[in-house]
Design a protein around this motif. Sequence first.
Motif, PDB file in Angstrom:
ATOM      1  N   PHE A   9     -34.867   2.377  35.000  1.00 18.52           N
ATOM      2  CA  PHE A   9     -36.258   2.700  35.340  1.00 18.52           C
ATOM      3  C   PHE A   9     -36.747   3.614  34.232  1.00 18.52           C
ATOM      4  CE2 PHE A   9     -34.310   2.095  39.623  1.00 18.52           C
ATOM      5  CZ  PHE A   9     -35.056   1.004  40.027  1.00 18.52           C
ATOM      6  N   LYS A  24     -34.407   6.308  32.676  1.00 22.71           N
ATOM      7  CA  LYS A  24     -33.312   6.541  33.634  1.00 22.71           C
ATOM      8  C   LYS A  24     -32.500   5.254  33.865  1.00 22.71           C
ATOM      9  CE  LYS A  24     -31.241   8.295  37.318  1.00 22.71           C
ATOM     10  NZ  LYS A  24     -30.353   9.415  37.241  1.00 22.71           N
ATOM     11  N   ALA A  82     -30.368   3.815  36.362  1.00 28.32           N
ATOM     12  CA  ALA A  82     -29.990   4.067  37.761  1.00 28.32           C
ATOM     13  C   ALA A  82     -28.656   3.413  38.083  1.00 28.32           C
ATOM     14  CB  ALA A  82     -31.076   3.542  38.694  1.00 28.32           C
ATOM     15  N   PRO A 142     -23.335  10.264  46.191  1.00 29.66           N
ATOM     16  CA  PRO A 142     -24.326  11.304  46.483  1.00 29.66           C
ATOM     17  C   PRO A 142     -25.755  10.768  46.403  1.00 29.66           C
ATOM     18  CG  PRO A 142     -23.282  11.667  44.340  1.00 29.66           C
ATOM     19  CD  PRO A 142     -22.610  10.496  44.939  1.00 29.66           C
ATOM     20  N   ASN A 143     -26.716  11.557  46.812  1.00 36.55           N
ATOM     21  CA  ASN A 143     -28.127  11.151  46.728  1.00 36.55           C
ATOM     22  C   ASN A 143     -28.462  10.791  45.290  1.00 36.55           C
ATOM     23  OD1 ASN A 143     -28.780  13.716  49.079  1.00 36.55           O
ATOM     24  ND2 ASN A 143     -28.992  11.550  49.481  1.00 36.55           N
ATOM     25  N   GLY A 144     -29.149   9.662  45.138  1.00 40.49           N
ATOM     26  CA  GLY A 144     -29.584   9.251  43.797  1.00 40.49           C
ATOM     27  C   GLY A 144     -28.493   8.613  42.955  1.00 40.49           C
ATOM     28  N   ALA A 145     -27.350   8.270  43.574  1.00 44.06           N
ATOM     29  CA  ALA A 145     -26.214   7.727  42.816  1.00 44.06           C
ATOM     30  C   ALA A 145     -26.456   6.299  42.327  1.00 44.06           C
ATOM     31  CB  ALA A 145     -24.956   7.765  43.668  1.00 44.06           C
ATOM     32  N   GLY A 146     -27.337   5.566  43.025  1.00 50.87           N
ATOM     33  CA  GLY A 146     -27.603   4.178  42.635  1.00 50.87           C
ATOM     34  C   GLY A 146     -27.162   3.162  43.675  1.00 50.87           C
ATOM     35  N   LYS A 147     -26.866   3.624  44.886  1.00 49.05           N
ATOM     36  CA  LYS A 147     -26.378   2.713  45.929  1.00 49.05           C
ATOM     37  C   LYS A 147     -27.459   1.714  46.337  1.00 49.05           C
ATOM     38  CE  LYS A 147     -25.529   6.170  48.711  1.00 49.05           C
ATOM     39  NZ  LYS A 147     -25.979   7.283  47.848  1.00 49.05           N
ATOM     40  N   THR A 148     -28.637   2.251  46.694  1.00 49.16           N
ATOM     41  CA  THR A 148     -29.721   1.369  47.150  1.00 49.16           C
ATOM     42  C   THR A 148     -30.144   0.425  46.029  1.00 49.16           C
ATOM     43  OG1 THR A 148     -30.502   2.958  48.777  1.00 49.16           O
ATOM     44  CG2 THR A 148     -32.125   1.374  47.974  1.00 49.16           C
ATOM     45  N   THR A 149     -30.204   0.931  44.805  1.00 48.67           N
ATOM     46  CA  THR A 149     -30.604   0.081  43.678  1.00 48.67           C
ATOM     47  C   THR A 149     -29.596  -1.068  43.518  1.00 48.67           C
ATOM     48  OG1 THR A 149     -31.527   2.062  42.647  1.00 48.67           O
ATOM     49  CG2 THR A 149     -31.259   0.141  41.239  1.00 48.67           C
ATOM     50  N   HIS A 177     -23.590   7.795  54.239  1.00 48.35           N
ATOM     51  CA  HIS A 177     -23.172   9.145  53.852  1.00 48.35           C
ATOM     52  C   HIS A 177     -22.147   9.675  54.849  1.00 48.35           C
ATOM     53  CE1 HIS A 177     -25.995   9.634  50.608  1.00 48.35           C
ATOM     54  NE2 HIS A 177     -26.957   9.162  51.369  1.00 48.35           N
TER      55      HIS A 177
END
Length: 278
Positions: free
Chosen positions: A39, A42, A44, A63-70, A218
Amino acid sequence: MPAPTKKASRKKRTLRVARKAPPESADRVLVVDALVKRFGEKTAVDHISLQVRAGSFFGVVGPNGAGKTTTLSMVTGLLRPDEGTVRIHDIDAWADPEAAKRATGVLPDRLRLFDRLTGGQLLHYSGTLRGLDARTVRERSADLIAAFGLEDAVDRLVADYSAGMTKKIALACAMIHSPRLLVLDEPFESVDPVSAANLTEILERYVAGGGTVVLSSHGMDLIERVCDSVAVVVGGKVLAAGTLDEVRQGETLEDRFVALAGGRKAAEGMEWLHSFSD
Ligand SMILES: Nc1ncnc2c1ncn2[C@@H]1O[C@H](COP(=O)(O)OP(=O)(O)OP(=O)(O)O)[C@@H](O)[C@H]1O
């Protein structure tokens, strides 16, 4: 009797016995190879590769922002990768998205449901969209509504559901066409403990019947309880992946996760928080 020393009094942590992973020889239902998503500046997702065997309950933690959802969005056809491939049941998911989607059920991170429909209508719509005939949709809807305990909500608008109920109806919609692979982003978020146990049981039955589940969460306890395999994603990279025991290396998943994610941060600073403004 002598007072217990600090060391002796420390509670011993026993590891939960891991669910048995499918054999090495099992088919790979999901093969993710060197996925990349940027992005702007960045990155991701930075060359993520994963292999998920048929019949596996596979957890993705990070962790938050690690790239799981992406990553999961690229697996399920919601986000086009910049590089890399996704194969679902031997189908190239980005070359033949329709075939890949037939084999997959998805619970996305940000639910965008047609919430002006009732739960019953939404299930009917999902089943019909998947090409099921009216009778099959009716029968499966009734089974799913009972399994998810949504009997009282079936005639109410989804817009009026609680967050947990919305998760349940979305998951029911994801399962109605009996996909080979279920990809679930945070399925237990906002779900009460009783419903979570119920939901776990539904997924366990699905896996016992040959289905495969990939989920992000999580909840380390939950992952240890239900998953046989796990991948730890940090900063867009897979730092550890394999069976739960291979990843835990004799520690709890939480301890291992914290170590891989860079350790606990000491709560320094913020002294102002103790100088209450009144
Ligand atoms: N559409 C987007 N545009 C710009 N940056 C994005 C976009 N989507 C995700 N990102 C960034 O990519 C990184 C990975 O985000 P992602 O949502 O995949 O993390 P996550 O592991 O699912 O986090 P969480 O556990 O908090 O849900 C983050 O830095 C996020 O800000």
